[in-house]
Design a protein around this motif. Structure first.
Motif, PDB file in Angstrom:
ATOM      1  N   GLU A 180      43.070  32.665  32.011  1.00  0.00           N
ATOM      2  CA  GLU A 180      43.721  31.796  31.023  1.00  0.00           C
ATOM      3  C   GLU A 180      45.188  31.537  31.372  1.00  0.00           C
ATOM      4  O   GLU A 180      45.731  30.508  31.009  1.00  0.00           O
ATOM      5  N   ASP A 181      45.824  32.470  32.077  1.00  0.00           N
ATOM      6  CA  ASP A 181      47.222  32.261  32.469  1.00  0.00           C
ATOM      7  C   ASP A 181      47.344  31.349  33.701  1.00  0.00           C
ATOM      8  O   ASP A 181      48.445  31.025  34.123  1.00  0.00           O
ATOM      9  N   SER A 182      46.217  30.959  34.272  1.00  0.00           N
ATOM     10  CA  SER A 182      46.130  30.051  35.425  1.00  0.00           C
ATOM     11  C   SER A 182      46.810  30.595  36.680  1.00  0.00           C
ATOM     12  O   SER A 182      47.075  29.841  37.598  1.00  0.00           O
ATOM     13  N   GLU A 183      47.069  31.877  36.717  1.00  0.00           N
ATOM     14  CA  GLU A 183      47.699  32.473  37.898  1.00  0.00           C
ATOM     15  C   GLU A 183      46.698  33.227  38.765  1.00  0.00           C
ATOM     16  O   GLU A 183      46.995  33.527  39.913  1.00  0.00           O
ATOM     17  N   HIS A 184      45.544  33.563  38.216  1.00  0.00           N
ATOM     18  CA  HIS A 184      44.562  34.355  38.948  1.00  0.00           C
ATOM     19  C   HIS A 184      43.234  33.615  39.022  1.00  0.00           C
ATOM     20  O   HIS A 184      42.821  32.975  38.052  1.00  0.00           O
ATOM     21  N   PHE A 185      42.607  33.746  40.189  1.00  0.00           N
ATOM     22  CA  PHE A 185      41.311  33.133  40.424  1.00  0.00           C
ATOM     23  C   PHE A 185      40.367  34.200  40.952  1.00  0.00           C
ATOM     24  O   PHE A 185      40.801  35.184  41.541  1.00  0.00           O
ATOM     25  N   TYR A 186      39.089  33.998  40.733  1.00  0.00           N
ATOM     26  CA  TYR A 186      38.081  34.933  41.218  1.00  0.00           C
ATOM     27  C   TYR A 186      36.892  34.129  41.721  1.00  0.00           C
ATOM     28  O   TYR A 186      36.454  33.186  41.061  1.00  0.00           O
ATOM     29  N   VAL A 241      27.621  29.890  43.537  1.00  0.00           N
ATOM     30  CA  VAL A 241      28.942  30.389  43.914  1.00  0.00           C
ATOM     31  C   VAL A 241      29.896  29.798  42.887  1.00  0.00           C
ATOM     32  O   VAL A 241      29.905  28.594  42.657  1.00  0.00           O
ATOM     33  N   TYR A 242      30.664  30.666  42.232  1.00  0.00           N
ATOM     34  CA  TYR A 242      31.506  30.199  41.136  1.00  0.00           C
ATOM     35  C   TYR A 242      32.958  30.608  41.343  1.00  0.00           C
ATOM     36  O   TYR A 242      33.251  31.577  42.045  1.00  0.00           O
ATOM     37  N   ILE A 243      33.837  29.838  40.733  1.00  0.00           N
ATOM     38  CA  ILE A 243      35.267  30.146  40.740  1.00  0.00           C
ATOM     39  C   ILE A 243      35.710  30.263  39.291  1.00  0.00           C
ATOM     40  O   ILE A 243      35.486  29.347  38.493  1.00  0.00           O
ATOM     41  N   PRO A 263      41.336  36.607  29.351  1.00  0.00           N
ATOM     42  CA  PRO A 263      40.013  35.974  29.451  1.00  0.00           C
ATOM     43  C   PRO A 263      39.938  34.997  30.620  1.00  0.00           C
ATOM     44  O   PRO A 263      40.952  34.493  31.098  1.00  0.00           O
ATOM     45  N   TRP A 264      38.707  34.745  31.052  1.00  0.00           N
ATOM     46  CA  TRP A 264      38.424  33.856  32.164  1.00  0.00           C
ATOM     47  C   TRP A 264      37.732  32.597  31.671  1.00  0.00           C
ATOM     48  O   TRP A 264      37.024  32.617  30.678  1.00  0.00           O
ATOM     49  N   ARG A 265      37.940  31.508  32.415  1.00  0.00           N
ATOM     50  CA  ARG A 265      37.172  30.282  32.160  1.00  0.00           C
ATOM     51  C   ARG A 265      36.576  29.850  33.501  1.00  0.00           C
ATOM     52  O   ARG A 265      37.152  30.125  34.565  1.00  0.00           O
ATOM     53  N   LYS A 267      41.651  25.382  46.216  1.00  0.00           N
ATOM     54  CA  LYS A 267      42.810  24.997  45.423  1.00  0.00           C
ATOM     55  C   LYS A 267      43.036  23.479  45.448  1.00  0.00           C
ATOM     56  O   LYS A 267      43.380  22.872  44.454  1.00  0.00           O
ATOM     57  N   LYS A 268      42.798  22.890  46.617  1.00  0.00           N
ATOM     58  CA  LYS A 268      43.050  21.473  46.795  1.00  0.00           C
ATOM     59  C   LYS A 268      41.867  20.607  46.360  1.00  0.00           C
ATOM     60  O   LYS A 268      42.060  19.538  45.787  1.00  0.00           O
ATOM     61  N   ARG A 269      40.653  21.078  46.572  1.00  0.00           N
ATOM     62  CA  ARG A 269      39.477  20.231  46.405  1.00  0.00           C
ATOM     63  C   ARG A 269      38.583  20.581  45.219  1.00  0.00           C
ATOM     64  O   ARG A 269      37.812  19.754  44.765  1.00  0.00           O
ATOM     65  N   LEU A 270      38.613  21.812  44.766  1.00  0.00           N
ATOM     66  CA  LEU A 270      37.678  22.202  43.686  1.00  0.00           C
ATOM     67  C   LEU A 270      38.375  22.423  42.368  1.00  0.00           C
ATOM     68  O   LEU A 270      39.473  22.761  42.261  1.00  0.00           O
TER      69      LEU A 270
END
Length: 78
Positions: A10-16, A4-6, A43-45, A75-78
């Protein structure tokens, strides 16, 4: 193994949050624009990933991370 990945844009506003058998290959697909849902925020990291030997637990954790409380936890722990 299931992972399971997050991802973080690059703009740090979006997560997947997703699940895969091969994290590097999946990240490459996201960054190549082959995943419709994530193509516009490239791009994603890789922010983090968790390995599971039990597929059922992996899918349950992915589902949790996509919930409101799961997003707050990530958001808080990972």
């Amino acid at each position: 193994m299931k992972y399971v990945y997050i991802l973080e844009s690059e703009d740090s506003e979006h997560f997947y949050v997703g699940i895969t058998d091969d994290v590097p290959a999946r990240l490459a697909k996201h960054n190549a624009g082959e995943v419709a849902h994530t193509s516009k925020y490239r791009p994603w990291r890789l922010k983090t990933y968790v390995a599971f030997s039990d597929e059922k637990q992996a899918f349950a954790f992915e589902k949790y991370l996509k919930s409101g409380s799961g997003r707050a936890f990530a958001k808080k722990r990972l």
